[in-house]
Write an enzyme that holds these catalytic residues in place. Structure first.
Site, short mmCIF file in Angstrom:
data_model
loop_
_atom_site.label_atom_id
_atom_site.label_comp_id
_atom_site.label_asym_id
_atom_site.label_seq_id
_atom_site.Cartn_x
_atom_site.Cartn_y
_atom_site.Cartn_z
N TYR A 118 0.84 -1.20 0.00
CA TYR A 118 0.00 0.00 0.00
C TYR A 118 0.86 1.24 0.00
O TYR A 118 2.06 1.20 0.28
CB TYR A 118 -0.95 0.00 1.20
CG TYR A 118 -0.32 0.39 2.52
CD1 TYR A 118 -0.51 1.66 3.05
CD2 TYR A 118 0.46 -0.52 3.25
CE1 TYR A 118 0.06 2.03 4.26
CE2 TYR A 118 1.02 -0.17 4.46
CZ TYR A 118 0.82 1.10 4.97
OH TYR A 118 1.39 1.46 6.16
N LYS A 164 6.58 -1.82 2.11
CA LYS A 164 5.35 -1.24 2.67
C LYS A 164 4.20 -2.22 2.52
O LYS A 164 3.27 -2.05 1.72
CB LYS A 164 5.03 0.11 2.00
CG LYS A 164 4.09 0.99 2.82
CD LYS A 164 4.09 2.41 2.29
CE LYS A 164 3.10 3.29 3.04
NZ LYS A 164 3.45 3.49 4.46
N GLU A 176 11.19 3.11 14.61
CA GLU A 176 10.31 4.13 14.00
C GLU A 176 8.97 4.09 14.70
O GLU A 176 8.72 3.26 15.58
CB GLU A 176 10.15 3.86 12.51
CG GLU A 176 9.55 2.51 12.18
CD GLU A 176 9.60 2.18 10.70
OE1 GLU A 176 9.63 3.11 9.87
OE2 GLU A 176 9.60 0.98 10.37
N LEU A 215 10.86 1.51 7.42
CA LEU A 215 10.33 1.92 6.12
C LEU A 215 11.03 3.19 5.68
O LEU A 215 11.17 4.12 6.47
CB LEU A 215 8.82 2.18 6.23
CG LEU A 215 8.14 2.57 4.93
CD1 LEU A 215 8.01 1.37 4.00
CD2 LEU A 215 6.77 3.19 5.21
#
Length: 286
Positions: free
Chosen positions: A33, A149, A181, A206
């Site tokens: 996505y 992702k 993160e 990411l």
């Protein structure tokens, strides 16, 4: 008014948007996505998002059903059809519906599923940008390919739910004592020596598109940036902390695990970087 979505070649009312229960995205989280911000009815930082989409699908051997140029055209049309001034476009591509429900990639003519929809959100004037947000830390329990992702977001769901239960806006995930993160954002701190620190890209995080832009914008303004690991203790001792994401741009962090960062108010560096990024977003959106 029912929003408009895009599903496999057709624009349809969101309430009527459907995919098969046999879709591999639903059964195996076999999909990718992207989320792109919309500002003044235009796509923000579109090229990096599309490049990341192309990289992610390539890493799992998934062919896009449309070219990147066509996908951008579809996103723009979706924004226009929904009269969206500010918010996000969500895009998801999966390996499609296969009747066998077998783990290996399906054989034969199985077409990928491509869906998109929009969400209105006041990103620029969000109250949290002025007040700052609270963050909690949680163990990072994700898989080892976080650079992809993937739609497999259960670990992030649990992290964000823990944050919500604690009255916080975000969860910073921690591995071996170091912050990786946020559940849906990149993490930054500003040290006592006025150095902006964020973790370097690798398969542990990411590669955030907003993160990349903010790092570049900071460096262009002669701010010192170090891409390295940092600990929770270092974050607690920082002058400032902030997050970046397509859905929030730059958000100051004023507390971590209930402990005040700096003076408990959005710091001048995070505040300025937010202003700089908003200007960048407005002038470069397509």
């Amino acid at each position: 008014m029912d929003p408009i979505a895009y599903v496999n070649g057709a624009f349809v009312p969101l309430s009527e948007a459907k995919v098969s229960v046999l879709d591999r995205g639903f059964l195996f989280a076999d999909g990718i996505y992207e989320v792109a911000a919309v500002l003044d009815g235009k796509l923000v930082d579109s090229a990096p998002h599309l490049a990341r989409l192309e990289r992610s699908v390539g890493e799992i051997g998934l062919a896009l059903p449309e070219s990147l140029a066509r996908i951008e055209e579809l996103q723009k049309e979706l924004v226009a059809r929904n009269h969206l001034d500010q918010g996000m476009v969500y895009l998801q591509v999966t390996r499609g519906a296969d009747t066998s429900r077998d783990f290996p990639f399906p054989k034969g003519d199985v077409k990928p599923t491509l869906v998109m929809f929009v969400t209105a959100k006041n990103i620029v004037d969000a109250p949290s940008a002025k007040s700052g947000i609270a963050v909690i830390t949680v163990p990072d329990i994700r898989w080892e390919r976080r650079d992809i992702k993937s739609v497999a977001l259960l670990a992030q769901v649990l992290a964000k739910q823990a944050a919500a239960a604690a009255g916080a806006a975000e969860a910073w995930m921690v591995e071996d004592g170091h912050v990786t993160e946020g559940g849906s954002s990149s993490a930054f701190i500003l040290t006592k020596d006025d150095v902006i620190v964020t973790r370097p890209n690798s398969n542990a995080i990411l590669p955030g598109c907003t993160r990349k832009a903010v790092v570049k914008l900071a460096e262009e303004r002669q701010l010192k940036v170090e891409e390295r690991l940092f600990t929770v203790d270092e974050a607690l001792a920082a002058k400032e902390a902030f997050i970046t994401s397509a859905s929030s741009f730059v958000q100051p962090v004023v507390s971590i695990d209930g402990k005040t960062i700096g003076d408990g108010k959005p710091g001048p560096v995070a505040t300025r970087l937010r202003e700089i990024y908003v200007d960048f977003a407005r002038t470069t959106a397509v």
